[in-house]
Design a protein around this motif. Structure first.
Motif, PDB file in Angstrom:
ATOM      1  N   VAL A  56       0.833  -1.198   0.000  1.00  0.00           N
ATOM      2  CA  VAL A  56       0.000   0.000   0.000  1.00  0.00           C
ATOM      3  C   VAL A  56       0.873   1.255   0.000  1.00  0.00           C
ATOM      4  N   ALA A  57       2.179   1.073  -0.020  1.00  0.00           N
ATOM      5  CA  ALA A  57       3.136   2.188   0.072  1.00  0.00           C
ATOM      6  C   ALA A  57       3.062   3.071  -1.172  1.00  0.00           C
ATOM      7  N   GLU A  58       2.742   4.310  -0.970  1.00  0.00           N
ATOM      8  CA  GLU A  58       2.625   5.251  -2.085  1.00  0.00           C
ATOM      9  C   GLU A  58       3.956   5.480  -2.792  1.00  0.00           C
ATOM     10  N   ASP A  59       5.069   5.372  -2.065  1.00  0.00           N
ATOM     11  CA  ASP A  59       6.374   5.624  -2.683  1.00  0.00           C
ATOM     12  C   ASP A  59       6.769   4.546  -3.692  1.00  0.00           C
ATOM     13  N   ALA A  60       5.988   3.465  -3.772  1.00  0.00           N
ATOM     14  CA  ALA A  60       6.311   2.375  -4.698  1.00  0.00           C
ATOM     15  C   ALA A  60       5.602   2.514  -6.037  1.00  0.00           C
ATOM     16  N   ARG A  61       4.813   3.542  -6.227  1.00  0.00           N
ATOM     17  CA  ARG A  61       4.040   3.687  -7.465  1.00  0.00           C
ATOM     18  C   ARG A  61       4.910   3.707  -8.728  1.00  0.00           C
ATOM     19  N   ALA A  62       6.070   4.291  -8.650  1.00  0.00           N
ATOM     20  CA  ALA A  62       6.932   4.406  -9.838  1.00  0.00           C
ATOM     21  C   ALA A  62       7.766   3.157 -10.079  1.00  0.00           C
ATOM     22  N   ARG A  63       7.754   2.224  -9.163  1.00  0.00           N
ATOM     23  CA  ARG A  63       8.593   1.031  -9.292  1.00  0.00           C
ATOM     24  C   ARG A  63       7.939  -0.003 -10.211  1.00  0.00           C
ATOM     25  N   GLN A  64       8.766  -0.656 -11.010  1.00  0.00           N
ATOM     26  CA  GLN A  64       8.289  -1.714 -11.891  1.00  0.00           C
ATOM     27  C   GLN A  64       8.105  -3.033 -11.140  1.00  0.00           C
ATOM     28  N   ASP A  65       8.768  -3.169  -9.993  1.00  0.00           N
ATOM     29  CA  ASP A  65       8.722  -4.419  -9.236  1.00  0.00           C
ATOM     30  C   ASP A  65       7.702  -4.386  -8.115  1.00  0.00           C
ATOM     31  N   ALA A  66       6.691  -3.509  -8.218  1.00  0.00           N
ATOM     32  CA  ALA A  66       5.703  -3.397  -7.150  1.00  0.00           C
ATOM     33  C   ALA A  66       4.313  -3.160  -7.716  1.00  0.00           C
ATOM     34  N   VAL A  67       3.329  -3.731  -7.017  1.00  0.00           N
ATOM     35  CA  VAL A  67       1.927  -3.428  -7.283  1.00  0.00           C
ATOM     36  C   VAL A  67       1.414  -2.723  -6.036  1.00  0.00           C
ATOM     37  N   VAL A  68       0.917  -1.516  -6.212  1.00  0.00           N
ATOM     38  CA  VAL A  68       0.381  -0.743  -5.094  1.00  0.00           C
ATOM     39  C   VAL A  68      -1.139  -0.885  -5.120  1.00  0.00           C
ATOM     40  N   VAL A  69      -1.694  -1.449  -4.066  1.00  0.00           N
ATOM     41  CA  VAL A  69      -3.142  -1.604  -3.957  1.00  0.00           C
ATOM     42  C   VAL A  69      -3.694  -0.475  -3.102  1.00  0.00           C
ATOM     43  N   GLU A  70      -4.918  -0.132  -3.363  1.00  0.00           N
ATOM     44  CA  GLU A  70      -5.575   0.958  -2.640  1.00  0.00           C
ATOM     45  C   GLU A  70      -6.448   0.390  -1.527  1.00  0.00           C
ATOM     46  N   LEU A  71      -6.143   0.767  -0.297  1.00  0.00           N
ATOM     47  CA  LEU A  71      -7.043   0.440   0.802  1.00  0.00           C
ATOM     48  C   LEU A  71      -8.252   1.360   0.702  1.00  0.00           C
ATOM     49  N   PRO A  72      -9.430   0.874   1.087  1.00  0.00           N
ATOM     50  CA  PRO A  72     -10.606   1.750   1.030  1.00  0.00           C
ATOM     51  C   PRO A  72     -10.426   2.945   1.959  1.00  0.00           C
ATOM     52  N   HIS A  73     -10.647   4.133   1.412  1.00  0.00           N
ATOM     53  CA  HIS A  73     -10.516   5.352   2.211  1.00  0.00           C
ATOM     54  C   HIS A  73     -11.850   6.066   2.369  1.00  0.00           C
ATOM     55  N   GLY A  74     -12.923   5.389   2.027  1.00  0.00           N
ATOM     56  CA  GLY A  74     -14.244   5.988   2.166  1.00  0.00           C
ATOM     57  C   GLY A  74     -14.706   5.971   3.617  1.00  0.00           C
ATOM     58  N   VAL A  75     -16.004   6.039   3.788  1.00  0.00           N
ATOM     59  CA  VAL A  75     -16.582   6.060   5.127  1.00  0.00           C
ATOM     60  C   VAL A  75     -16.212   4.787   5.886  1.00  0.00           C
ATOM     61  N   GLY A  76     -16.278   3.633   5.229  1.00  0.00           N
ATOM     62  CA  GLY A  76     -15.928   2.370   5.881  1.00  0.00           C
ATOM     63  C   GLY A  76     -14.476   2.327   6.319  1.00  0.00           C
ATOM     64  N   GLY A  77     -13.585   2.834   5.477  1.00  0.00           N
ATOM     65  CA  GLY A  77     -12.164   2.861   5.821  1.00  0.00           C
ATOM     66  C   GLY A  77     -11.891   3.771   6.999  1.00  0.00           C
TER      67      GLY A  77
END
Length: 142
Positions: free
Chosen positions: A31-52
């Protein structure tokens, strides 16, 4: 050998497994935002809505004692359960794991997701970096 580290940490560790045997490649599901530019990482989004947000607040309230933390861990608002739902819903995960040889749960909240991914992909999994290092050394030795 391809190792996939599954982690909910805010940042990817620089060398999570120390010195690696030759031919070992590490990739990340995070879930690390700093990994978005990396080719060796998949960044998943945790729910940030009301439930999150509700889950985060309830989690903060239930950190007082062991019984309270156990109640939280058994609920769908637990961070590990929310991480697993986010990973399960991400269509990039299955192709990312197609050639993985070992899955590593990098932290407590990633344990459930790692276990579920290991079952789906029929890949061995370990909990923690020390266990992963031992597993890699064992495979390199024999």
């Amino acid at each position: 050998m391809n190792v996939v580290v599954v982690t909910t940490a805010g940042a990817i560790p620089l060398e999570p497994l120390g010195a690696l045997p030759e031919g070992v490649q590490i990739r990340f599901v995070t879930v690390a935002e700093d990994a978005r530019a990396r080719q060796d990482a998949v960044v998943v989004e945790l729910p940030h809505g009301v439930g999150g947000r509700l889950g985060d607040r309830i989690s903060a309230l239930l950190q007082g004692g062991a019984a309270q933390r156990m109640i939280l861990r058994a609920s769908p608002l637990d961070r590990g359960a929310r991480f697993w739902r986010a990973v399960r819903a991400d269509g990039r995960i299955d192709p990312f794991l197609h050639d993985a040889d070992l899955l590593v749960a990098g932290d407590r909240d990633a344990n459930y997701a790692t276990w579920q991914l290991a079952r789906r992909a029929t890949v061995p999994a370990v909990a923690g970096y020390a266990a992963a290092t031992k597993e890699l050394q064992g495979r390199a030795a024999g």
